[in-house]
Design an enzyme around this catalytic site. Structure first.
Site, PDB file in Angstrom:
ATOM      1  N   CYS A 116       0.792  -1.258   0.056  1.00 44.99           N
ATOM      2  CA  CYS A 116      -0.055   0.015  -0.002  1.00 44.99           C
ATOM      3  C   CYS A 116       0.951   1.313   0.189  1.00 44.99           C
ATOM      4  CB  CYS A 116      -0.929  -0.143   1.235  1.00 44.99           C
ATOM      5  SG  CYS A 116      -2.211   1.446   0.778  1.00 44.99           S
ATOM      6  N   HIS A 132      -3.624  -4.786  -0.509  1.00 40.58           N
ATOM      7  CA  HIS A 132      -3.297  -5.582   0.894  1.00 40.58           C
ATOM      8  C   HIS A 132      -3.512  -6.882   1.034  1.00 40.58           C
ATOM      9  CE1 HIS A 132      -3.037  -1.839   3.486  1.00 40.58           C
ATOM     10  NE2 HIS A 132      -4.118  -1.196   2.606  1.00 40.58           N
ATOM     11  N   GLU A 145      -2.807  -8.818   3.198  1.00 33.09           N
ATOM     12  CA  GLU A 145      -3.161  -9.270   4.525  1.00 33.09           C
ATOM     13  C   GLU A 145      -4.738  -9.311   4.728  1.00 33.09           C
ATOM     14  OE1 GLU A 145      -2.496  -4.940   5.083  1.00 33.09           O
ATOM     15  OE2 GLU A 145      -1.681  -6.517   3.979  1.00 33.09           O
TER      16      GLU A 145
END
Length: 207
Positions: free
Chosen positions: A80, A188, A190
């Protein structure tokens, strides 16, 4: 394998650590330059404004540590805002210098997307691979068209052959970049479910 998540006061460190733990990888958040320098993989996270993040990274002295490690060949992944910091410059609320590890500049998405599209760009979008991205080790465990999660108002531009994948949001926005051992994801991993975990696996074991 020792993975260092750079802790410089910006970033969602817990989610990243949890995602690496889910794939059996040993990742720890640290602001210790010696630990980062000795890691086998480095992750540079980031949320918020570019100028503030770049300033914190420089004040901590970790900008030099990260650049030196990347120049030695240590695989580095920016996520990001962390991806945007890999570039040469940002034009977010002024002009700010990045790490300069990958050519390019950070520009507002409002200049390229249709006026009725919402900013920030938030949500799931499919990855469109470039010809280079078809051979990128970071993307080797996912397929074109699979979805990942984005949250951003600025995008990486002028990256040339370093663009590995884009995502369509009224215009093709840079989603993944690479230069040698330095990688970046605008999305992202995650927060991207199984696809994101596969990208982290690729970073750990294929890059």
């Amino acid at each position: 394998m020792k993975i260092a998540i750079v802790d410089y006061g910006v970033g969602n460190l817990f989610s990243l650590q949890s995602s690496f733990a889910a794939i059996g990888a040993d990742a720890s958040a640290t602001g210790d330059g010696e630990v980062i320098a000795g890691a086998e993989r480095i992750v540079l996270p980031g949320v918020g404004a570019f100028g503030d993040a770049a300033d914190k990274l420089r004040r901590s002295g970790l900008d030099r540590v990260v650049k030196a490690a990347a120049e030695r060949g240590t695989p580095l992944l920016g996520i990001c805002l962390g991806m945007q910091l890999l570039l040469e410059k940002s034009f977010e609320y002024g002009v700010h210098d990045g790490l300069g590890l990958i050519p390019g500049a950070v520009l507002p998405i409002r200049d390229v997307i249709p006026p009725d599209y919402k900013i920030p760009h938030i949500g799931w979008n499919a990855l469109d691979f470039t010809s280079a991205g078809e051979h990128c080790p970071l993307l080797g465990r996912v397929r074109p068209g699979e979805y990942v999660y984005f949250v951003h108002s600025y995008y990486a531009a002028r990256c040339g052959e370093s663009v590995m994948a884009t995502a369509d949001y009224g215009a093709p926005l840079t989603a993944c970049i690479r230069r040698d051992n330095v990688y970046g994801c605008q999305f992202h991993p995650e927060k991207s479910g199984g696809m994101g975990l596969n990208i982290l696996r690729a970073f750990c074991y294929d890059c």
